[in-house]
Design a protein around this motif. Structure first.
Motif, short mmCIF file in Angstrom:
data_model
loop_
_atom_site.label_atom_id
_atom_site.label_comp_id
_atom_site.label_asym_id
_atom_site.label_seq_id
_atom_site.Cartn_x
_atom_site.Cartn_y
_atom_site.Cartn_z
N VAL A 91 0.87 -1.17 0.00
CA VAL A 91 0.00 0.00 0.00
C VAL A 91 0.91 1.22 0.00
O VAL A 91 1.77 1.36 0.87
N THR A 92 0.73 2.10 -1.00
CA THR A 92 1.54 3.32 -1.11
C THR A 92 0.64 4.51 -0.82
O THR A 92 -0.42 4.66 -1.42
N LEU A 98 -2.29 8.70 8.90
CA LEU A 98 -3.26 7.75 8.37
C LEU A 98 -3.10 6.41 9.08
O LEU A 98 -2.00 6.01 9.44
N GLU A 99 -4.22 5.74 9.24
CA GLU A 99 -4.25 4.43 9.88
C GLU A 99 -4.59 3.40 8.82
O GLU A 99 -5.57 3.55 8.09
N ILE A 100 -3.77 2.35 8.72
CA ILE A 100 -3.97 1.30 7.72
C ILE A 100 -4.17 -0.02 8.46
O ILE A 100 -3.38 -0.38 9.33
N THR A 101 -5.23 -0.74 8.10
CA THR A 101 -5.55 -2.01 8.75
C THR A 101 -5.69 -3.10 7.70
O THR A 101 -6.42 -2.94 6.72
N SER A 102 -5.00 -4.22 7.92
CA SER A 102 -5.15 -5.39 7.04
C SER A 102 -6.19 -6.32 7.66
O SER A 102 -6.50 -6.23 8.84
N TYR A 103 -6.70 -7.23 6.83
CA TYR A 103 -7.69 -8.19 7.31
C TYR A 103 -7.59 -9.46 6.47
O TYR A 103 -7.66 -9.40 5.25
N VAL A 144 6.85 -1.47 7.42
CA VAL A 144 6.52 -0.07 7.09
C VAL A 144 7.76 0.67 6.62
O VAL A 144 8.81 0.64 7.26
N GLU A 145 7.59 1.37 5.52
CA GLU A 145 8.62 2.28 5.00
C GLU A 145 8.07 3.69 5.21
O GLU A 145 7.22 4.15 4.45
N GLY A 146 8.51 4.33 6.27
CA GLY A 146 8.01 5.66 6.61
C GLY A 146 8.00 5.83 8.12
O GLY A 146 8.49 4.98 8.87
N ASN A 147 7.41 6.92 8.58
CA ASN A 147 7.37 7.25 10.00
C ASN A 147 6.12 6.66 10.64
O ASN A 147 5.00 7.07 10.31
N ALA A 204 4.70 7.13 2.08
CA ALA A 204 4.92 6.00 3.00
C ALA A 204 4.39 4.75 2.31
O ALA A 204 3.47 4.81 1.50
N ARG A 205 5.02 3.63 2.61
CA ARG A 205 4.59 2.35 2.04
C ARG A 205 4.49 1.33 3.16
O ARG A 205 5.31 1.30 4.07
#
Length: 182
Positions: free
Chosen positions: A13-14, A25-30, A85-88, A147-148
């Motif tokens: 996810v980019t 941003l908040e990213i959630t997998s499922y 995670v690639e980013g802060n 961010a990725r």
């Protein structure tokens, strides 16, 4: 991308911030778990899921699941899921392994309580009636930056093999390698 070297899949996810201010941003997998043959899961999905146990690996943030054998001749089967995670990142890693807690009573996957409520995931693992893998990370993206997040899912024949796959892919260059080989 499906790995050409291992029983692994990665989804990247980019997220790019094209605005003038910093955003979070908040990213959630499922991922729903069966860990059995498709026909067996379709025939008795609730019964099939009773044999799955999950755990959280604190060092890597990965989730691990195994299917308990019903008979000695059944092979071991393990699965793992992790986010690189690639980013802060901001805050703690969050995870969930219970589908009922993630979706909520009287809800479905179109409106899960875990996404709509704004509350943290329970960070619980173990035996559950309906196991899942869900990971959540929060990233802070400065203006003009990207961010990725790489969500890896693995299948393994043993706990040791699952650990080896997690260690091998817990690196930003693992995605690049999988992409080149694909």
């Amino acid at each position: 991308i499906l790995s050409q070297e291992d029983d692994a899949e990665v989804r990247r996810v980019t997220l790019s911030n094209t605005g003038p201010s910093t955003c979070e941003l908040e990213i959630t997998s499922y991922v729903e778990l069966a860990l059995t043959a498709h026909a067996a899961d379709r025939a008795h999905p609730a019964f099939s899921k009773l044999f799955i146990e999950t755990e959280h690996l604190t060092r890597t943030g990965a989730l691990l699941a195994r299917r308990r054998r019903r008979a000695p001749e059944e092979p071991d089967f393990w699965a793992a899921h992790m986010a690189v995670v690639e980013g802060n990142t901001v805050g703690q890693r969050e995870f969930e392994t219970d589908r009922a807690k993630f979706i909520g009573r009287g809800r479905d996957l179109h409106e899960p309580i875990a996404i709509l409520s704004g509350t943290p995931l329970s960070c619980s693992a173990g035996a559950t009636l309906d196991p899942i893998f869900a990971l959540r990370r929060r990233v802070r993206i400065e203006p003009g930056r990207t961010a990725r997040i790489h969500f890896w899912t693995f299948a393994a024949a043993s706990r040791q093999e699952a650990f080896e796959l997690i260690d091998k892919h817990n690196d930003l260059t693992a995605f690049d390698r999988a992409e080149v080989l694909a």
